[in-house]
Structures are given as C-alpha cells and as structure tokens.
Design a protein around this motif. Structure first.
Motif, PDB file in Angstrom:
ATOM      1  N   ARG A   1       2.935  -0.321  -3.137  1.00 60.06           N
ATOM      2  CA  ARG A   1       2.869   0.401  -4.381  1.00 60.06           C
ATOM      3  C   ARG A   1       4.231   0.818  -4.698  1.00 60.06           C
ATOM      4  O   ARG A   1       4.632   1.738  -4.016  1.00 60.06           O
ATOM      5  N   LEU A   2       4.766   0.619  -5.887  1.00 62.02           N
ATOM      6  CA  LEU A   2       5.853   1.244  -6.784  1.00 62.02           C
ATOM      7  C   LEU A   2       5.774   2.085  -7.597  1.00 62.02           C
ATOM      8  O   LEU A   2       5.346   1.701  -8.483  1.00 62.02           O
ATOM      9  N   HIS A   3       6.352   3.322  -7.601  1.00 60.56           N
ATOM     10  CA  HIS A   3       6.273   3.993  -8.880  1.00 60.56           C
ATOM     11  C   HIS A   3       7.905   4.208  -9.378  1.00 60.56           C
ATOM     12  O   HIS A   3       8.868   4.187  -8.474  1.00 60.56           O
ATOM     13  N   VAL A   4       8.258   3.924 -10.610  1.00 61.09           N
ATOM     14  CA  VAL A   4       9.357   3.991 -11.078  1.00 61.09           C
ATOM     15  C   VAL A   4       9.703   5.185 -12.300  1.00 61.09           C
ATOM     16  O   VAL A   4       8.931   5.441 -13.018  1.00 61.09           O
ATOM     17  N   ALA A   5      10.723   6.051 -11.772  1.00 56.96           N
ATOM     18  CA  ALA A   5      11.196   6.878 -12.929  1.00 56.96           C
ATOM     19  C   ALA A   5      12.166   6.623 -13.535  1.00 56.96           C
ATOM     20  O   ALA A   5      13.176   6.137 -12.585  1.00 56.96           O
ATOM     21  N   SER A   6      12.311   6.636 -14.802  1.00 54.57           N
ATOM     22  CA  SER A   6      13.368   5.957 -15.686  1.00 54.57           C
ATOM     23  C   SER A   6      14.218   7.037 -16.370  1.00 54.57           C
ATOM     24  O   SER A   6      13.751   7.701 -17.078  1.00 54.57           O
ATOM     25  N   VAL A   7      15.569   6.993 -16.029  1.00 54.71           N
ATOM     26  CA  VAL A   7      16.477   7.536 -16.701  1.00 54.71           C
ATOM     27  C   VAL A   7      16.596   7.395 -17.990  1.00 54.71           C
ATOM     28  O   VAL A   7      16.485   8.007 -18.948  1.00 54.71           O
ATOM     29  N   GLN A   8      16.524   6.120 -18.208  1.00 55.88           N
ATOM     30  CA  GLN A   8      16.682   5.491 -19.775  1.00 55.88           C
ATOM     31  C   GLN A   8      15.424   6.049 -20.726  1.00 55.88           C
ATOM     32  O   GLN A   8      15.817   6.618 -21.772  1.00 55.88           O
ATOM     33  N   GLU A   9      14.217   6.065 -19.805  1.00 57.41           N
ATOM     34  CA  GLU A   9      13.062   6.496 -20.900  1.00 57.41           C
ATOM     35  C   GLU A   9      13.413   7.886 -21.079  1.00 57.41           C
ATOM     36  O   GLU A   9      12.938   8.710 -22.383  1.00 57.41           O
ATOM     37  N   TYR A  10      13.939   8.708 -20.162  1.00 59.22           N
ATOM     38  CA  TYR A  10      14.203  10.351 -20.417  1.00 59.22           C
ATOM     39  C   TYR A  10      15.256  10.483 -21.659  1.00 59.22           C
ATOM     40  O   TYR A  10      15.268  11.281 -22.558  1.00 59.22           O
ATOM     41  N   ILE A  11      16.230   9.493 -21.711  1.00 58.12           N
ATOM     42  CA  ILE A  11      17.370   9.676 -22.836  1.00 58.12           C
ATOM     43  C   ILE A  11      16.672   9.273 -23.894  1.00 58.12           C
ATOM     44  O   ILE A  11      17.121   9.755 -24.920  1.00 58.12           O
ATOM     45  N   ASP A  12      16.009   8.001 -23.822  1.00 57.52           N
ATOM     46  CA  ASP A  12      15.381   7.764 -25.314  1.00 57.52           C
ATOM     47  C   ASP A  12      14.452   8.744 -25.861  1.00 57.52           C
ATOM     48  O   ASP A  12      14.277   8.792 -27.326  1.00 57.52           O
TER      49      ASP A  12
END
Lengths: 312, 446
Positions: free
Chosen positions: A98-109
């Motif tokens: 199971r993979l969780h992804v934390a996204s820098v792009q989403e934080y910027i957006d």
C-alpha cells in the motif's frame, strides 16, 4: 535440506565469520523486526531511489514468507524522474503493498507552499512529509539515510526520536547502546529509523549486485539531454530548464542519487552494468552528495538545518 | 598503502571491524582519526575541499582535519566534539566502522555508547604526559564494557625525540593497569599522528619498534570469535505467520542469534516458560540452512507447536541461562535526571521489556582512582555504580562477562521514555573477581 551456508566467508581465521555484507544485512533485518515488534503503525519512506529499494528488499527478506508488515510513503516533489515513478508503481504492484503519496505540487497549488525563486523543490518536501506523518499517525518512519552521506548524518542514531513537530535535536539524542534500541515515544511523537545507517554507498551497490536487485534505468549510463547549472548536469524538462543562456546538449551520463530533477545532478559515465558502476564508484574521488546534490551546498550546515525541521 | 581502486578489487573477502577511539582533549585524537581516514584514502576530494574552504575562511593556514569529524554547528562553533560520530572506511583487507567518541570527562556516557558495540578501543595518550587520570578512566570504561581488544596509541612521539624508553615505560604502566582491570588483550604502538609515524605507514624514526602500525593491527586483529564459542542464545523478536494459501501452517520465530551456533535437530528450551522442543528448520533470510551462528538474523522453526512470543529466549536444552527477577549489575548512568533507590523503571533486555524497581544502589565508582563510595542513594549523569533491580517478570539473563548481548540491558524512564542507564549484569572487571581471593559476598570488587 540444503548445504550449510550461502555466503561463508573465505580466507579468514574464524570458522564462523560473516562477510561484511552479511553482517550489515543481518543488522538491518534485526532493525526492521524490532520496529515490527514494538510499533503500531510503521511506514517505509520509498522514493524509488537505490537506498529505499534496498530497504524494501531487506524488509521483504526480514518477514518472508509473510508479506512486509509496513506501508510505503512517497513524498512526490512533482519533479520526479518518470522512470523512477514507473519503478515505484511496479514495485508496489509486484509486492502487493500500500502506497501513500504526499504531493509537493498539491501543496503549491493549494497555496500552502511557495515555489522558491531557484526552483529547487527538495527543501519543500519537509512540510508534506511531516503533515503526512501526523495525519496518518505513523509512529515509526523508516528512512534510507546513511551516516556516510553527510557529516550531520554521521551523528544520527539508528532510532531517532522526533517531537510532535517532527524536529531533530542533535543535542538531545538518546544514547544508543549495544543493539538495544529504545523506541518509546509519547503520542504525537514518532521515531525515524535508519536501517542502512552503517552502510556506505559502495556497500549498497555491492549488495544490489549480490542480490540481483533491479534498479531504475537512470542509475546506468545512457544518453540524455542535459544542461549545466551551478556546475551540475541537470535533465532538461518542463520543470524549469534550460533557461536563457543555458544550452541543452546530449551527453552520456548516469545518476548516482535519485531526487528532485531541479537539484539532482548527473555524472558523466559509460557504466552500463552493475560491475562497471561498482568499479566507477570505487575509483571516484567525490562523495555521492558532493557530486550530485545542489541542496547540500546551500550552506555548511544545510543538512543539519533541514533535519532539525523534520527532513529525513 | 593500496590505492582506492585496488582496495575494492576483491571486495567480497572483507570482514567488518567496529572500533572506538578515546582520548583526552589535546591528545591528538582528531588528528589520528583524520590521519587514518586521509592516509587510507577515505577522505574524498569534495569533503577535503569543504574543509579547506572553511579553514581558509577562518584564516587557518592548513586544513583543520577536525572539521571532517565535527559535523554539528555547535561542535564547529565551539571546536569540541559533543556527540559520537560514526565513520566508515575500508582497505583491501577489511571494512571499518569507527565510533569517534568525545574525550571530555563529562561525556563518559558517550564513550560508553561507542564502546558498547566496539570490538576494539584505541586509547590515546600524549607521550609527554604519559598515563593520566583520563587514560585510566578510558581503560576502566573499556574493561567495564568488555571491549575485547585495546590499543594504547602513544602519540606525539616526535615531541620526545622518538625515545624508546619513554614509550616503554608508558606501555608498561598502562598494560599493568589495564590487565588488572581485566582487559584481555593490549597492544601498545608508538605513533605520531601529526607526522604520520606508525599510523598507516611504518615510521622511519623508530627502528627499535618491530610491531604493527595502527592500521595494520586494525586490519589483522581477529573479530567475532567470542560470539560463536559461547552457548547459543536466540531472543525471539517477532513471530512470522503468513497464514496465506501458500504457507497456511508456517510458524517461524524471527530473531538475530545473540551468541553461539544453532543447528537443526538440536533440543532447545524456551525461557522463561521452560518448555522444550527441537529445532525443525532454520531459514536464513529465505534460504533453508542446517546451521547458523551469531550475529546472523534468521527464522527458527520448532518441531512442536508451543506458545512462544516476542521477548522469549530460545537456548540449547544442554546449556540454558538461569532465570531471575533479582538483577545485580553495574550500570552507567546516561541521563540528566538522577536514578534513585526506589525508582520505578522499565528494563529492556534483548527483546523483552519489563517493569522493574531499583531496590539498592550499593556503591558508586570513582573512575579516577577506582575507589567505591558505599550507598550513594542515587546516580547522576556519567556515574557508574552497582545496582540491585527487582523485575516484575523473570529474565533469562547471562552475565555480561559471558555475553555482551544477553548480559546487557537498558533502564528506561516509563514516564517519558528517556534511556536512563546502560546495565551490565553480574560482576565487574572479571580478572579481579577471578584472581582476588577475598572477593566479597556481593561480588563487588572495584
């Protein structure tokens, strides 16, 4: 039953010696099992880079024939190499993880992080990482950090307690004695765990060769369009380069580390096989980070400062 | 000296040696570590450039090699080493993990940290000063932690005209002192870390010395013998039960062999329950084997389906450890908050953590002169003392003299998880205990 031993060490005076790779493997497996035995919700930081790939391989061996009892967490900078993301997704599928992804792009957006003027995203990973740890309530977070990488990392414990702000305080580290790791923590705190602490870059490569572990192709020499910035060969792409005055050119290169495209440099190389890579690294007069990481050069204590804030 | 490329030509044939350095502030420890790393070609260009740049910025003429090892802001600001740092280097013969420990008196706990996993300790003395209090303190900690090999490096020989008599008298005094403490093997080497004599290259100034250089000794000293000649001890870390279609009945006990050798077919006893069975199989990380030894991480399967969980210990039925709830030990206190008689603590021994209470602190040791102070009431940071601890559950505890792995434990503050003390079960300073005729009843013989 098979004959005794796979990797008996030859040429020593001791009948029961272990090769250095076996000793390192055994120690790392012990660390994985300690965490599985003592924590509620551990997670492996998995970037698709060689260190995290070796971590996953060791975790698979530690619990075989049962599945790995941990999930994975990837902090996606938004500027990752496509080959690496592809590798990540294949590994997750292959081992049914199971993979969780934390996204820098989403934080910027979302306006929660601001892009730096130099476009380097590595330092921006800290906030998504620490928030993911808090929100998903992970109490042990495996990182592939090695003490040979950097002088601040040389001071890092195998079990490193972080407060509720995920901060590292090097002056308040617990002494680490024998193989008795103390993972006790209050709610909200967590422990960073570094099973590869005692491995060097060369150990990692030799282990990859011995175990026949597959790696993303960018670790091997290939022709790629790159341009020079701050003395490093960066991959050209939509993430932000080349700019005016930076000339793209095709070069035969490979990567020693895998990170954000904005700050991970390539090295000139014709090493297309594991053996060639090992020979190249053994002869190199540059450290892995010195050769390829722009963000470590920001100041004399760049790594220490980022680690204090919660970086891995 | 071999070049880097040659070093790794036959990388498969290298063992690992873990060692620690200890020395007083101005004994030249940083120079020795720097020299070892530099002359074994383990300092890479970009690291050296960084050190040169910072040194030049500060107006120093030559690169300050201490900057290679002092990695924290506070360390560089103050020019002292605060915490243990781990260094890695290799030669054609062996890989090394160096625990570089601070020399200050108030950081005894850090030397304990570094020495706890070391196969060898290098104790540095300044040839001009000879054996001083701090040297005795380092020898005592090495003896207490039972570091198998001790190297006395008599440094700054260039400042005493490379005189054999100076070296001989220091070596004699130290060897006598350390042997009394029970240090099993002492090698004395005259060096100049600054000039490079006998560190990596043999010295041209000391014809009278026929022994190895520091590096040569590090490369050839035997490791790991002790672990496999001891009785087998297998603390269970984790029970592996896949419960999958492929492995419906697999039940394996995962752990790292703490000492000795395990063989398929061997009768074993599980402690503390005392139940017995036979080793039915050993899986060495995915590979079925007949035999495995310390410190391999393996998974053991037993012939009988008995109740075993994390914290249990599997040992040969022919030679199991005794179990006890009354632990008599020497502890090194490593926390800032004191440890007092009556304290309720947690005791972590191998994979088992139990509640415990400090019943007595019979004495505290003064490392300077090895005198003991009876009933101090409490121990504070860097104190070494004897304790009697009562545990809530029985522990299968060996004497630390017999096994560093199954004779060691931590005391932990249950309130905030702080590691309070490093414990070593049984008697201290073995040779004294064994040779002193009038050893007292409690085995306390500092």
């Amino acid at each position: 039953m098979t004959a005794t031993v796979a990797h008996v060490h030859e040429g020593t005076d001791a009948p029961y010696a272990l090769s250095h790779l076996d000793a390192l493997e055994s120690e790392a497996v012990h660390i994985f099992r300690e965490v599985a035995g003592e924590f509620e919700k551990p997670v492996i930081l998995f970037s698709g880079g060689k260190d995290s790939i070796v971590m996953l391989h060791l975790a698979l061996k530690a619990f075989a024939p049962a599945p790995v009892p941990f999930t994975l967490l990837h902090v996606d900078t938004g500027h990752n190499f496509p080959e690496v993301l592809d590798y990540r997704d294949r590994a997750v599928a292959q081992h049914n993880l199971r993979l969780h992804v934390a996204s820098v792009q989403e934080y910027i957006d979302a306006g929660k992080l601001r892009e730096r003027p130099d476009g380097v995203r590595n330092p921006l990973q800290t906030v998504p990482l620490t928030e993911a740890i808090q929100q998903l309530k992970f109490d042990a977070v495996f990182g592939g950090g090695r003490r040979d990488e950097e002088k601040a990392r040389a001071k890092e414990r195998v079990f490193s307690l972080r407060d509720e702000f995920s901060q590292w305080d090097p002056r308040r580290q617990r002494p680490e004695l024998w193989q008795l790791y103390n993972g006790r923590h209050a709610p909200g705190e967590h422990v960073r765990v570094f099973p590869l602490s005692n491995w060097t870059e060369l150990d990692v490569w030799q282990y990859i060769a011995r175990e026949g572990i597959e790696l993303p192709e960018i670790y091997f020499a290939h022709e790629r369009e790159v341009f020079q910035r701050n003395g490093m060969w960066l991959t050209a792409g939509e993430w932000g380069g080349p700019k005016e005055g930076e000339t793209p050119q095709k070069r035969l290169i490979r990567y020693r580390t895998v990170g954000d495209m904005s700050c991970t440099g390539a090295v000139d190389s014709d090493a297309t096989t594991l053996d060639a890579v090992i020979t190249e690294i053994a002869a190199s007069r540059l450290t892995e980070r010195g050769a390829t990481r722009a963000d470590d050069k920001m100041s004399e204590a760049a790594m220490e400062d980022r680690k204090r804030e919660g970086y891995f | 000296m071999t070049s880097t490329t040659e070093q790794f030509a036959d990388v498969s044939a290298t063992t690992l040696l873990r060692f620690a350095t200890a020395g007083s502030v101005d004994d030249g420890k940083s120079t020795l570590v720097g020299r070892l790393l530099h002359d074994s070609k383990s300092v890479l260009t970009d690291q050296l450039e960084a050190v040169e740049a910072v040194s030049a910025q500060r107006g120093q003429d030559t690169p300050d090699l201490a900057l290679l090892t002092d990695g924290l802001r506070a360390e560089r600001e103050q020019g002292i080493t605060i915490d243990v740092a781990y260094r890695y280097f290799a030669t054609a013969r062996r890989r090394f993990i160096l625990a570089d420990t601070p020399g200050h008196v108030q950081y005894t706990r850090n030397m304990v940290t570094g020495a706890s996993t070391a196969d060898l300790a290098v104790v540095l003395v300044d040839a001009r000063n000879g054996v001083i209090e701090q040297t005795r303190r380092h020898a005592a900690v090495a003896a207490l932690l039972r570091v198998p090999h001790v190297v006395l490096a008599v440094n700054k020989m260039d400042l005493v005209d490379y005189e054999e008599s100076v070296f001989a008298s220091i070596a004699e005094e130290f060897t006598a002192y350390a042997s009394d403490l029970g240090v099993p093997e002492i090698t004395a080497i005259p060096i100049s870390a600054l000039a490079g004599d006998n560190v990596v290259e043999p010295s041209a100034h000391m014809d009278w010395y026929g022994g190895p250089t520091v590096l040569e000794h590090l490369e050839t000293v035997p490791v790991s013998h002790d672990l496999t000649t001891c009785p087998a001890r297998f603390p269970v870390q984790y029970v592996i039960r896949p419960q999958t279609a492929e492995h419906p009945d697999y039940r394996g006990y995962a752990g790292q062999i703490a000492s000795g050798v395990l063989r398929v077919g061997e009768p074993v006893t599980v402690l503390p329950s005392g139940r017995t069975s036979v080793i039915a199989g050993i899986d060495a990380l995915g590979e079925s084997v007949d035999i495995a030894w310390a410190p391999q991480s393996v998974t053991v399967r037993l012939a009988d389906d008995i109740d075993i969980s994390r914290g249990d210990l599997i040992a040969p039925s022919a030679n199991p450890p005794a179990t006890t709830q009354d632990v008599v030990a020497t502890v090194c206190h490593v926390a800032d908050q004191p440890l007092a008689v009556g304290a309720r603590v947690l005791l972590k021994h191998t994979t088992r953590t139990v509640k415990a209470i400090v019943k007595e602190i019979p004495s505290r040791l003064t490392l300077d002169d090895l005198s003991q102070h009876p009933n101090p009431g409490q121990l504070v940071a860097n104190d070494i003392g004897r304790v009697v601890v009562r545990t809530a559950e029985p522990l299968a505890l060996d004497a630390y003299a017999d096994s560093r792995r199954t004779g060691s434990f931590l005391l932990i503050d249950p309130a905030d998880g702080t590691t309070l003390a490093a414990g070593m079960a049984g008697e201290s300073f073995a040779s004294q205990a064994r040779t002193t005729v009038q050893a007292d009843d409690e085995g306390w013989d500092f």
